[in-house]
Design an enzyme around this catalytic site. Structure first.
Site, PDB file in Angstrom:
ATOM      1  N   LYS B  78      28.532  14.938 141.540  1.00 27.22           N
ATOM      2  CA  LYS B  78      28.090  16.249 142.036  1.00 27.22           C
ATOM      3  C   LYS B  78      27.049  16.046 143.130  1.00 27.22           C
ATOM      4  O   LYS B  78      26.209  15.127 143.058  1.00 27.22           O
ATOM      5  CB  LYS B  78      27.489  17.031 140.863  1.00 27.22           C
ATOM      6  CG  LYS B  78      27.117  18.479 141.169  1.00 27.22           C
ATOM      7  CD  LYS B  78      26.638  19.148 139.872  1.00 27.22           C
ATOM      8  CE  LYS B  78      26.285  20.609 140.109  1.00 27.22           C
ATOM      9  NZ  LYS B  78      25.786  21.255 138.883  1.00 27.22           N
ATOM     10  N   SER B 173      27.800  25.517 137.558  1.00 25.80           N
ATOM     11  CA  SER B 173      27.770  25.195 138.959  1.00 25.80           C
ATOM     12  C   SER B 173      28.477  23.886 139.326  1.00 25.80           C
ATOM     13  O   SER B 173      28.605  23.564 140.515  1.00 25.80           O
ATOM     14  CB  SER B 173      26.327  25.128 139.454  1.00 25.80           C
ATOM     15  OG  SER B 173      25.636  24.141 138.761  1.00 25.80           O
ATOM     16  N   SER B 197      26.096  24.529 133.204  1.00 21.76           N
ATOM     17  CA  SER B 197      26.779  24.157 134.430  1.00 21.76           C
ATOM     18  C   SER B 197      27.818  23.057 134.354  1.00 21.76           C
ATOM     19  O   SER B 197      28.529  22.836 135.319  1.00 21.76           O
ATOM     20  CB  SER B 197      25.756  23.756 135.501  1.00 21.76           C
ATOM     21  OG  SER B 197      25.045  24.907 135.888  1.00 21.76           O
TER      22      SER B 197
END
Lengths: 108, 525
Positions: B78, B173, B197
């Site tokens: 990420k 996210s 997330s």
């Protein structure tokens, strides 16, 4: 209760982030309203919790230099620099007052 | 393409036996990334360095000296983890062009094991959001939007309005990471989890999403959102793989003093056959308003599954659950206000041309660099931290946090081993529908089932369970005791075996081979 312009101005200076428009102020109002639900909870006698690891001793390492010497690496990411200095505009100049600042709050 | 044949087989074994080389594996993944570009899962694809890493790995395999199970395995990270020499943007204008001078500890650990870093995945700006729709590089599309399973269930609209307007979100996210794993472009991905997330997009994308216990995995190099709740998250296609990645990441890091010092021993998951000694708790408050009847049905069926297999399944209560999201809202914005203060344009990141004074430069830089969501949270956080509000909001939230954490302590103390809950309120919604509500509202709605585990620091995992009526993934969540990941994952693995979640039948046009159907899953452990 509504947040006063004084508080909004104060927040803009503290955060160095501006509300930009009415929506920004609305957003804050809604956030406060949402947070107010906390007051429904009875917390008498309850200690605030900083961390879930509060019962443990955090690791503290020896105060020895183990890495560094990477000045060039670090300077690479800065836009304005002179020799080994990061260059900032003059300090000790406060943000202009609300009346003189370009902020949405001026209109309110 | 040979790799993707056959159900759940072991890529690591294939590498060891020379049936496939690390370079072939890497190239195959890179090619698939190109073919699935429309998913927008990746912000940066580090093609050159990945191929180099694959080459090194191949040499090791030829010498018969692989570093471990992860050697040669393509992974994605990420984009809020620092990666040396590779741009790290947090999907924000504030960090566009920022090349990290160091690797986050978890990235370093994966590289030390020989993993091949394919690239950085897309997210909501600074990990604030539950849709992976609010980053500056645009939203991530859920691979299931392009699956046969979803397409055959969609009501065909007019010819022009096809999948272009119908695609669904990944959740967030860590949506990019979830999409990357779900679409086979990598075997594992790192996400982060502060309010759900990692688990939320895992549920929507039909992959395993593990949130480890706070303090187990180092946060050094993970650009912080909420220091007291953030954890690196692990996304994989099966529970065994999650255990392998966990094994390579967990453990004390002298660079992160919030990692515990207990010795961590990587473990292999046993194949549980007897669940009669297990006590599964079903927290009634997780039957939250808005929970879709479909998910409720899956949840019920899962509880029955355990019951019929002999486990003790009981209803429990976590009375402060509904305040978790409010509490999170205050603590998160407060910590964000503090954490975002480092972005001033001076040492790294975006810098405004305004140069009348330091303060006005900072203000302009932050105005230009942050999106509305980030700025909104900073301002709210500062409000709650004002002297006149500190006691009533911040301290109050910290007290409520303790109540929430205590709810779990009580339940686990009463003999319950694992909690079983839904992960999300519904299956993935179409993007066009999702953006009708603002970020804060959405986050408040979507994090409701996942947030409390972050509040209490507990390990939790999403296990893909079945498909909804719209042909989209639905996952269920297991929450375990602090630092009892082995037990948590063992139960999750047993459940995974029972439900046999279907493989995504992705319909993607490949550059080289024309239309091609991706039918099989592949795990590496």
């Amino acid at each position: 209760q509504e947040v006063t312009v004084e508080v909004l101005d104060h927040l803009e200076r503290l955060a160095l982030v501006d509300f930009r428009d009415a929506e920004g102020v609305e957003r804050l109002q809604k956030a406060i309203g949402f947070a107010d639900q906390l007051h429904e909870v009875n917390t008498d006698g309850v200690e605030p919790m900083d961390s879930v690891l509060e019962d443990r001793c955090l690791y503290l390492r020896e105060d020895d230099v183990t890495e560094g010497n990477c000045t060039n690496e670090l300077l690479k990411n800065a836009r304005e620099k002179v020799e080994e200095y990061f260059v900032a505009p003059p300090g000790n100049i406060p943000l202009p007052k609300l009346e003189e600042r370009e902020t949405f709050l001026q209109g309110s | 393409a040979a790799l993707k044949g056959g159900l759940r087989f072991q890529v690591s074994a294939a590498l060891k036996e020379g049936r496939v080389t690390a370079t072939e594996l890497c190239q195959s993944c890179l090619s698939l990334i190109r073919s699935t570009k429309f998913l927008n899962a990746y912000i940066t694809v580090a093609e050159e360095t990945a191929l180099k890493q694959a080459e090194e790995s191949e040499k090791r395999y030829q010498r018969g000296q692989p570093l471990g199970v992860l050697d040669g395995i393509p992974i994605a990270v990420k984009d809020n983890f620092n990666t040396a020499g590779i741009e790290t943007t947090c999907a924000s204008n504030m960090l566009k062009g920022y090349i990290s001078p160091y690797n986050a500890t978890v990235v370093q650990k994966l590289l030390d094991q020989g993993a091949v870093l394919l690239g950085k995945t897309n997210l909501d700006e600074f990990a604030m959001g539950s849709g992976s729709t609010d980053g500056v590089f645009g939203p991530v599309r859920n691979p299931w939007s392009y699956s046969r399973q979803y397409k055959e269930k969609s009501v065909p609209k007019s010819c022009s309005e096809d999948e272009e307007s119908n695609w669904v979100i990944t959740g967030g996210s860590s949506g990019g990471s979830a999409a990357a794993v779900s679409s086979f472009t990598c075997f594992a991905a790192l996400g982060s989890d502060t309010g759900g997330s990692t688990r939320n997009p895992a549920a929507h994308c039909g992959v395993v999403g593990l949130k480890p216990t706070y303090g187990l995995i180092s946060r050094h190099g993970l650009i912080p959102l909420v220091n007291s709740m953030d954890v690196p998250g692990i996304l994989t296609r099966c529970v065994d793989d999650a255990a392998v990645v966990l094994g390579s990441l967990a453990g004390h890091d002298p660079k992160d003093s919030t990692t515990i010092q207990d010795n961590f021993k990587p473990f292999e998951l046993p194949n549980l056959t007897d669940v009669s000694k297990l006590s599964i708790g079903i927290p009634k408050e997780y039957h939250a308003p808005g929970l879709s009847s479909e998910i409720l049905a899956f949840w019920s069926k899962a509880a029955d599954l355990f019951k019929n297999a002999g486990a003790k399944v009981i209803e429990v209560s976590l009375p402060h659950t509904r305040y978790s999201i409010v509490c999170y809202h205050v603590l998160c914005t407060a910590e964000v206000a503090s954490n975002m203060a480092r972005f001033d344009g001076l040492e790294y990141g975006h810098r405004s041309d305004m140069n009348k004074s330091t303060e006005s430069m900072y203000a302009a830089t932050r105005r230009e660099g942050f999106n509305d969501v980030v700025r909104g949270r900073i301002l709210s956080g500062n409000y709650f931290l004002l002297k006149q509000n500190y006691e009533n909001y911040f301290i109050k939230a910290q007290k409520v946090r303790r109540l929430i954490a205590n709810d779990f302590v009580k339940v686990f103390g009463s003999g319950v081993d694992i909690l079983l809950t839904p992960t999300t309120l519904s299956d993935a919604v179409p993007y066009m529908e999702f953006i009708k509500e603002d970020n804060r509202t959405r986050s408040a709605q979507d994090d409701i089932l996942t947030q409390a585990a972050n509040m209490a620091g507990l390990p939790a995992i999403n296990v893909p369970t079945g498909l909804s009526e719209r042909g989209l993934p639905i996952g269920l969540q297991f929450i375990g005791r602090s630092f009892q990941e082995k037990q948590l994952l063992t139960v999750a693995k047993w459940f995974e075996k029972q439900v046999k979640f279907p493989v995504i039948e992705l319909e993607v046009k490949r550059h080289d081979h024309g239309a091609f159907q991706h039918q099989k899953s592949a795990s590496f452990s």
